[in-house]
Design a protein around this motif. Structure first.
Motif, PDB file in Angstrom:
ATOM      1  N   PHE A 381      39.499  48.611  47.633  1.00  0.00           N
ATOM      2  CA  PHE A 381      39.984  49.080  46.344  1.00  0.00           C
ATOM      3  C   PHE A 381      39.389  48.227  45.223  1.00  0.00           C
ATOM      4  O   PHE A 381      38.949  47.100  45.457  1.00  0.00           O
ATOM      5  CB  PHE A 381      41.515  48.999  46.287  1.00  0.00           C
ATOM      6  N   ALA A 382      39.384  48.771  44.038  1.00  0.00           N
ATOM      7  CA  ALA A 382      38.983  48.037  42.835  1.00  0.00           C
ATOM      8  C   ALA A 382      40.167  47.978  41.888  1.00  0.00           C
ATOM      9  O   ALA A 382      41.011  48.893  41.866  1.00  0.00           O
ATOM     10  CB  ALA A 382      37.803  48.719  42.147  1.00  0.00           C
ATOM     11  N   VAL A 383      40.259  46.907  41.098  1.00  0.00           N
ATOM     12  CA  VAL A 383      41.347  46.777  40.138  1.00  0.00           C
ATOM     13  C   VAL A 383      40.758  46.407  38.774  1.00  0.00           C
ATOM     14  O   VAL A 383      39.859  45.572  38.684  1.00  0.00           O
ATOM     15  CB  VAL A 383      42.388  45.721  40.586  1.00  0.00           C
ATOM     16  N   ARG A 384      41.242  47.074  37.744  1.00  0.00           N
ATOM     17  CA  ARG A 384      40.843  46.761  36.361  1.00  0.00           C
ATOM     18  C   ARG A 384      42.035  46.091  35.682  1.00  0.00           C
ATOM     19  O   ARG A 384      43.087  46.715  35.504  1.00  0.00           O
ATOM     20  CB  ARG A 384      40.446  48.028  35.618  1.00  0.00           C
ATOM     21  N   PHE A 385      41.851  44.792  35.331  1.00  0.00           N
ATOM     22  CA  PHE A 385      42.948  44.015  34.764  1.00  0.00           C
ATOM     23  C   PHE A 385      42.968  44.110  33.242  1.00  0.00           C
ATOM     24  O   PHE A 385      41.929  44.235  32.586  1.00  0.00           O
ATOM     25  CB  PHE A 385      42.814  42.539  35.161  1.00  0.00           C
ATOM     26  N   GLU A 386      44.168  44.030  32.697  1.00  0.00           N
ATOM     27  CA  GLU A 386      44.392  43.919  31.260  1.00  0.00           C
ATOM     28  C   GLU A 386      45.246  42.680  31.029  1.00  0.00           C
ATOM     29  O   GLU A 386      46.446  42.679  31.314  1.00  0.00           O
ATOM     30  CB  GLU A 386      45.089  45.169  30.698  1.00  0.00           C
ATOM     31  N   TYR A 387      44.620  41.598  30.568  1.00  0.00           N
ATOM     32  CA  TYR A 387      45.368  40.367  30.270  1.00  0.00           C
ATOM     33  C   TYR A 387      44.455  39.434  29.494  1.00  0.00           C
ATOM     34  O   TYR A 387      43.238  39.635  29.442  1.00  0.00           O
ATOM     35  CB  TYR A 387      45.862  39.707  31.558  1.00  0.00           C
ATOM     36  N   GLN A 388      45.039  38.393  28.901  1.00  0.00           N
ATOM     37  CA  GLN A 388      44.279  37.398  28.164  1.00  0.00           C
ATOM     38  C   GLN A 388      44.016  36.196  29.068  1.00  0.00           C
ATOM     39  O   GLN A 388      44.960  35.603  29.591  1.00  0.00           O
ATOM     40  CB  GLN A 388      45.045  36.954  26.914  1.00  0.00           C
ATOM     41  N   PRO A 389      42.759  35.810  29.291  1.00  0.00           N
ATOM     42  CA  PRO A 389      42.452  34.700  30.196  1.00  0.00           C
ATOM     43  C   PRO A 389      42.937  33.341  29.708  1.00  0.00           C
ATOM     44  O   PRO A 389      43.069  32.411  30.498  1.00  0.00           O
ATOM     45  CB  PRO A 389      40.923  34.720  30.278  1.00  0.00           C
ATOM     46  N   VAL A 390      43.176  33.214  28.401  1.00  0.00           N
ATOM     47  CA  VAL A 390      43.677  31.975  27.811  1.00  0.00           C
ATOM     48  C   VAL A 390      44.796  32.326  26.852  1.00  0.00           C
ATOM     49  O   VAL A 390      44.711  33.318  26.111  1.00  0.00           O
ATOM     50  CB  VAL A 390      42.568  31.211  27.056  1.00  0.00           C
ATOM     51  N   GLY A 391      45.868  31.537  26.857  1.00  0.00           N
ATOM     52  CA  GLY A 391      46.962  31.799  25.940  1.00  0.00           C
ATOM     53  C   GLY A 391      47.972  30.683  25.963  1.00  0.00           C
ATOM     54  O   GLY A 391      47.945  29.818  26.852  1.00  0.00           O
ATOM     55  N   PRO A 392      48.880  30.652  25.000  1.00  0.00           N
ATOM     56  CA  PRO A 392      49.850  29.557  24.924  1.00  0.00           C
ATOM     57  C   PRO A 392      51.004  29.678  25.916  1.00  0.00           C
ATOM     58  O   PRO A 392      51.727  28.705  26.134  1.00  0.00           O
ATOM     59  CB  PRO A 392      50.364  29.678  23.482  1.00  0.00           C
ATOM     60  N   ASP A 393      51.198  30.854  26.530  1.00  0.00           N
ATOM     61  CA  ASP A 393      52.344  31.081  27.407  1.00  0.00           C
ATOM     62  C   ASP A 393      52.104  30.520  28.799  1.00  0.00           C
ATOM     63  O   ASP A 393      51.013  30.668  29.369  1.00  0.00           O
ATOM     64  CB  ASP A 393      52.648  32.575  27.526  1.00  0.00           C
ATOM     65  N   THR A 394      53.141  29.915  29.372  1.00  0.00           N
ATOM     66  CA  THR A 394      53.050  29.480  30.770  1.00  0.00           C
ATOM     67  C   THR A 394      53.432  30.615  31.720  1.00  0.00           C
ATOM     68  O   THR A 394      53.242  30.484  32.930  1.00  0.00           O
ATOM     69  CB  THR A 394      53.977  28.277  31.020  1.00  0.00           C
ATOM     70  N   GLU A 395      53.976  31.691  31.159  1.00  0.00           N
ATOM     71  CA  GLU A 395      54.316  32.860  31.982  1.00  0.00           C
ATOM     72  C   GLU A 395      53.638  34.100  31.386  1.00  0.00           C
ATOM     73  O   GLU A 395      54.285  34.979  30.816  1.00  0.00           O
ATOM     74  CB  GLU A 395      55.826  33.055  32.051  1.00  0.00           C
TER      75      GLU A 395
END
Length: 807
Positions: A381-395
């Motif tokens: 399978f392939a997955v396309r992610f949506e997220y920020q690789p760097v950010g201030p949140d620990t979660e």
């Protein structure tokens, strides 16, 4: 390399550098010479072999005809190319910059063992759209297919604040490079950076100090020691090699003076007739400080302006971050720290000012995901992610889509770097392949999360990618637009579509009307001023519809700018129901000719003399300060020197044009201040007359607009609002018939000048009947015909013709 860009490049005027993000640390990659910076210099020999960096920089003195440096300042200027004499090869600023980028790209390949096709490239915050677009093209020529642009002050702030513990702070970035200056107010809040305000100058940098040393110290001394060198000057092609030697010697000595009090300059010059003369000069630190003073004044004024525009004072700023080689100068640091003549803010130079921008670019590169398409294995399978690789949140939150979609799938994330390893637990995937989950990341390191996919039977399945990374760190929010973008209208008026400070990306549409039949041309401007000719024309929207389009036709103009300040524009013509895309020509800017610069400078010099005389009579204290600023920054001297050098130096021509605009605007400000009282009286008189002449329900809106302009103390804006009120009153009077009645009486008085007197009498009689019947629409038609009988048709009467206008 990870799935993020991770490589940052500082493409500088004098020196360039490249850095790599490794977890939460940045590494400046050294070149083959073992240096962290690479001179932005290119040398082409007679066999067309091309050299970049130190090898080119070292050839500049002995072979100036085949060496090129400081070409960054020409980025975005068409028609200016460097011709390498020995080979006959010509290269534009974009092509030269591309060679520097290729060299840095090769350094990365050598250090990490793999080729890169993406990197973040920095640009000065003061760079205009032309220059940003040229930088993008240079990156493409260098093989960087993905090259987000980042403003240099923001990069420096990211380098300092990526892992900073401050939760709420205001910093001022003071970035003085070889050829450009930026001042940016940066706010760090809850792990996010934002640029509160910025000001800058693309032609203010260390090289200007070098030129001042050459022109005001070395050339006079050379002529004194060797009278055969009489006539030696920067703008004369005959002396190109000699002046270049002096320039390089001045730069080297200036750098040495950061550590010692005096530096000896020993240069051998050729008079062009076989005579060789050895020039010996002792340059003192005090000499350099004297040369640098007007430039420091200008930079400090820009810093105060950046603060003042956001109602801030130096007391609100926690620290000043120093960026650029010239900030190593002890005198500059002392001057900035001075609370009376400088900024009076604590200075932070804990990071190397020569490489801090490259480090910050690498940090930003860690937030930029590489454009890639996941590959689906034969049984996976392939997955396309949506997220920020760097950010201030620990979660942080991560979402994605798995393909092909299949019932019963679940996904789990595992952070093996924690003790014990952190697991998200199995997350159900919808029948459409969608999922979302929160992760848990530790600060201070790169967190790698394995992606475990299982099917309905609980069996592990292959998935691409099989891991993602996340780093807890400060990130930039929406980068600001550094100059307003708009269009030029009839009457030398600028209409701003996207105001300075607008968060990027941004988009805006506006409806315009054509003023002539046929081909449509809409000038696109960049700047801040209400008068169109005081701004930089960055291009024009131009297209031929191929069909007749009458004057007054609607055109819906749309402009889009991305986070890298790259621009696209389109136009929709409702009458044709057709859209014209990618019609904005950004490559129309050409270097001005020296005769044109001379004429323009003569005009401004005369204007300034007139302003000085009016100030002597009126004694306006604000105007006195504005004129004093022109003098303290030595604007007249700078423009005079640059215009003279422009005869043979394309860099000087470009700088002269920009500095001339600075002078023009500064004189405008002084003129406006001297005219302000009478202009305000005129505006208030217009409001009073408008109430008597027209009134109407919309009049209060125009009154408010004028009062707001008075409150803002913006002379050009006030004139614009007054013109809008005049047009409103004319429309109201026209609607009521009063304007046409006045026009008819004026035309009757001009009966003797009209051609075809019999026809004129017939029209006047018809006009009398229309007046008696109160048929003002009919009267308008009579007026138009009478007007056409005059050799020079007059305009309708101005209802405010009795008002004494300023300027």
């Amino acid at each position: 390399m990870s799935g993020t860009v991770d490589v940052g490049i500082d493409l500088g005027t004098t020196n360039s550098a490249v850095a790599l993000l490794r977890g939460v640390d940045t590494e400046v990659l050294k070149n083959n010479d073992g240096d962290e910076t690479t001179p932005s210099a290119v040398w082409v020999d007679r066999r067309e072999r091309l050299y970049v960096g130190r090898a080119a920089r070292d050839r500049a003195e002995a072979d100036p005809d085949n060496t090129c440096m400081e070409f960054k300042l020409r980025m975005g200027t068409a028609g200016v190319a460097k011709r390498f004499a020995a080979s006959g090869r010509e290269m534009s600023a974009e092509e030269l910059s591309a060679e520097v980028l290729k060299s840095l790209r090769a350094d990365v390949r050598q250090r990490i063992g793999s080729e890169i096709g993406a990197a973040v490239v920095t640009v000065p915050a003061a760079f205009d759209i032309h220059s940003c677009d040229a930088t993008r093209r240079a990156a493409e020529l260098a093989g960087l297919t993905f090259s987000p642009l980042l403003q240099e002050p923001t990069a420096a702030a990211l380098a300092y604040g990526f892992q900073a513990s401050e939760e709420n702070a205001l910093w001022l970035v003071y970035d003085l490079g070889g050829g450009t200056f930026d001042a940016a107010v940066i706010q760090l809040r809850d792990g996010e950076f934002s640029v509160v305000n910025d000001r800058g100058d693309n032609f203010l940098g260390g090289k200007l100090i070098d030129w001042k040393i050459v022109e005001e110290l070395l050339i006079p001394e050379a002529v004194r020691q060797a009278p055969a060198l009489a006539g030696l000057r920067r703008g004369d092609p005959r002396w190109f090699a000699a002046v270049n030697k002096l320039k390089l010697a001045a730069e080297t000595a200036k750098i040495r003076l950061s550590r010692v009090d005096t530096a000896d300059i020993l240069v051998e010059l050729d008079d062009g007739a076989g005579g060789r003369f050895e020039i010996d000069f002792e340059l003192g630190r005090a000499d350099v400080e004297r040369m640098a003073e007007p430039l420091l004044v200008r930079s400090i004024n820009l810093c105060h302006k950046a603060l003042r525009e956001r109602s801030l004072t130096p007391a609100d700023i926690e620290k000043v971050i120093l960026v650029g080689g010239p900030t190593l100068t002890p005198y500059l640091r002392e001057r900035l720290a001075d609370p009376v003549h400088g900024l009076g803010i604590p200075l932070d130079h804990s990071q190397d000012p020569m490489t801090v921008v490259a480090r910050g670019a690498a940090v930003f590169a860690g937030t930029q995901r590489l454009p890639a398409t996941p590959v689906v294995a034969a049984d996976g399978f392939a997955v396309r992610f949506e997220y920020q690789p760097v950010g201030p949140d620990t979660e942080p939150l991560v979402a994605g889509r798995i393909s092909p979609a299949s019932p019963g799938l679940s996904v789990e994330f595992v952070n093996a770097g924690t003790r014990p390893p952190w697991r998200s637990g199995r997350i159900s995937v919808s029948d459409a392949g969608l999922f979302a989950s929160s992760l848990w990341a530790e600060p201070g390191r790169l967190n790698t999360f394995a992606v475990e996919l299982t099917d309905a039977t609980g069996s592990r399945r292959e998935v691409d990618p099989d891991h993602i990374t996340y780093t807890v760190g400060a990130v930039e929010t929406e980068p600001p637009l550094t100059h307003s973008i708009g269009v030029g209208l009839d009457g030398n008026e600028a209409m701003w579509l996207l105001e300075r400070g607008t968060g990027l990306p941004a988009r805006r549409s506006v409806t315009l009307r054509t003023t002539v039949d046929g081909l449509i041309r809409i000038p696109v401007l960049e700047g801040e001023y209400h008068r169109a000719d005081r701004n930089r024309r960055i291009g024009r929207l131009e297209f031929d519809t191929g069909r007749a389009l009458p004057s007054g036709s609607e055109v819906v103009f749309t402009i889009e700018i991305d986070a890298s300040r790259l621009i696209r524009a389109s136009a929709y013509v409702p009458m044709l129901d057709e859209e014209f895309q990618d019609t904005l020509n950004l490559r129309t800017e050409v270097a001005p000719s020296q005769p044109a610069l001379v004429r323009a400078f003569d005009v401004e010099r005369s204007r300034l003399a007139e302003v000085r005389e009016r100030q002597r009579v009126l004694g306006n204290p604000v105007a006195e300060v504005l004129i004093g600023r022109i003098d303290s920054e030595r604007m007249l001297h700078d423009v005079d020197t640059l215009v003279s050098a422009a005869k043979s130096d394309p860099d000087a021509a470009t700088a002269a044009e920009r500095r001339l605009l600075d002078l023009r605007v500064a004189i405008d400000d002084a003129e406006d201040e001297l005219a302000w009282p009478s202009l305000v009286n005129e505006a208030r008189g217009m409001i009073a007359e408008a109430r008597d002449l027209a009134g109407g329900p919309d009049l209060p809106l125009y009154e408010t607009a004028i009062n707001d302009a008075i409150e803002a103390r913006e002379a050009d804006l006030l004139r614009q609002r007054m013109e809008e009120l005049r047009l409103h009153v004319m429309r109201e009077l026209d609607r009521s018939g009063v304007l046409q009645l006045h026009f008819f009486h004026a035309l009757r008085e001009m009966r003797g000048e009209m051609r075809n007197g019999v026809h004129a009498d017939r029209l006047i009689a018809e006009g009398d009947r229309a007046v008696e019947a109160g048929e003002f629409t009919r009267l308008r038609g009579v007026n138009m015909q009478l007007r056409d009988l005059l050799p020079e048709p007059p305009l309708p009467p101005d209802p405010f013709s009795t008002v004494d206008r300023a300027r």
